[in-house]
Scaffold this active site. Structure first.
Site, PDB file in Angstrom:
ATOM      1  N   SER A  95      -0.523  -8.500  -5.635  1.00 38.47           N
ATOM      2  CA  SER A  95      -0.906  -7.255  -6.284  1.00 38.47           C
ATOM      3  C   SER A  95      -2.281  -7.390  -6.952  1.00 38.47           C
ATOM      4  O   SER A  95      -3.266  -7.674  -6.283  1.00 38.47           O
ATOM      5  CB  SER A  95       0.182  -6.842  -7.281  1.00 38.47           C
ATOM      6  N   ASP A 225       5.977  -0.251   0.395  1.00 38.19           N
ATOM      7  CA  ASP A 225       5.407  -0.555  -0.916  1.00 38.19           C
ATOM      8  C   ASP A 225       5.115   0.760  -1.637  1.00 38.19           C
ATOM      9  O   ASP A 225       4.269   1.539  -1.203  1.00 38.19           O
ATOM     10  CB  ASP A 225       4.121  -1.374  -0.730  1.00 38.19           C
ATOM     11  N   HIS A 254       7.129  -3.584  -2.923  1.00 36.78           N
ATOM     12  CA  HIS A 254       5.974  -4.238  -3.547  1.00 36.78           C
ATOM     13  C   HIS A 254       6.327  -5.644  -4.035  1.00 36.78           C
ATOM     14  O   HIS A 254       5.560  -6.583  -3.837  1.00 36.78           O
ATOM     15  CB  HIS A 254       5.478  -3.383  -4.709  1.00 36.78           C
TER      16      HIS A 254
END
Length: 274
Positions: A95, A225, A254
């Site tokens: 991320s 995601d 995610h």
């Protein structure tokens, strides 16, 4: 605690376990090095040296007022790698951590880097702009900031309980422990760092950074995601980073390094050993 002090006096906490080729893990917003525990234990058992740090203002690192931007994140990572004299390192970022890895390589070069892995990562750029029409509206991130500033305790429960791990999908096997661990990590950090960090991860344009990467790079992204939408991230980054490999995971959320750790760890190991 193990810490390195950066040029501006910020203390960065880190874990450093084992021996062998180093794998350096960069965590996502608003978490800490603890988010990598499953990966660190796995690769430690496979003979690697594993390192993970708490980004400034996150976890056990200094809750400084300023410097919550990608330049400082990259420079803090560089300070850590130099402090530990890491060479031939594999850098893995999830991320926001993926943005950190990309910016670190572009800003500090590849002399210490063997390979890079971006997992559910924010590059090339998250926010919608004239040159990035597929991005998310700025209002989405403005709302994140409002919630962090006013009631982040509830926000930090709602995110993992819902979209982060895909627990809002029909038939999802929800883990209360995973939700509580996300909340714990988030609440350890600084509200100011997390507030500023939203701008860092959403508005930084990594396009030119990605073009500077020439080490072998694996881009891993789930097509379900809900935090960093697949279409505007993984495939675009793979086109920009020279020779990058895109691995798409059907239906993965995610937070797939946690929800699908066995698959992610196996694929990481295969790439690192290839």
């Amino acid at each position: 605690m193990s810490t390195v002090t950066t040029q501006d006096g910020t203390q960065i906490y880190y874990k450093d376990w084992g021996t062998g080729q180093p794998i350096v893990f960069s965590h996502g917003w608003p978490l800490s090095a603890d988010d990598w525990d499953t990966q660190m234990m796995f690769f430690l058992k496979h003979g690697f040296r594993v390192i993970a740090h708490d980004r400034r203002g996150h976890g056990r690192s200094s809750q400084v007022s300023d410097g919550h931007d990608m330049d400082h994140y990259a420079d803090d990572l560089a300070a850590l790698t130099e402090h530990l004299d890491l060479r031939d390192a594999v850098h893995v970022g999830h991320s926001t951590g993926g943005g950190e890895v990309v910016h670190y390589i572009a800003r500090h070069g590849e002399s210490r880097v063997a390979k890079a892995v971006l997992i559910s990562a924010v590059p090339p750029i998250m926010v919608k702009t004239p040159t990035n029409p597929g991005g998310l509206p700025k209002e989405v991130f403005d709302d994140f900031q409002v919630q962090v500033a006013t009631n982040r305790a509830q926000f930090y429960w709602d995110v993992p309980a819902g979209p982060f791990y895909g627990y809002n999908r029909p038939g999802a096997q929800v883990s209360q422990g995973v939700i509580q661990n996300w909340w714990r990590q988030g609440m350890m950090g600084s509200a100011k760092a997390h507030y500023d960090g939203i701008v860092a991860f959403s508005q930084t344009d990594f396009t030119e950074d990605l073009k500077k990467i020439s080490v072998p790079t694996l881009i891993m992204h789930g097509d379900d995601d809900q935090i960093v939408p697949y279409e505007n991230s993984g495939p675009l980054s793979a086109k920009l980073a020279k020779g990058a490999i895109l691995k798409t995971y059907h239906g993965f959320p995610h937070g797939m390094p946690t929800t699908h750790a066995e698959q992610i760890n196996a694929d990481l190991l295969e790439f690192i050993q290839s």
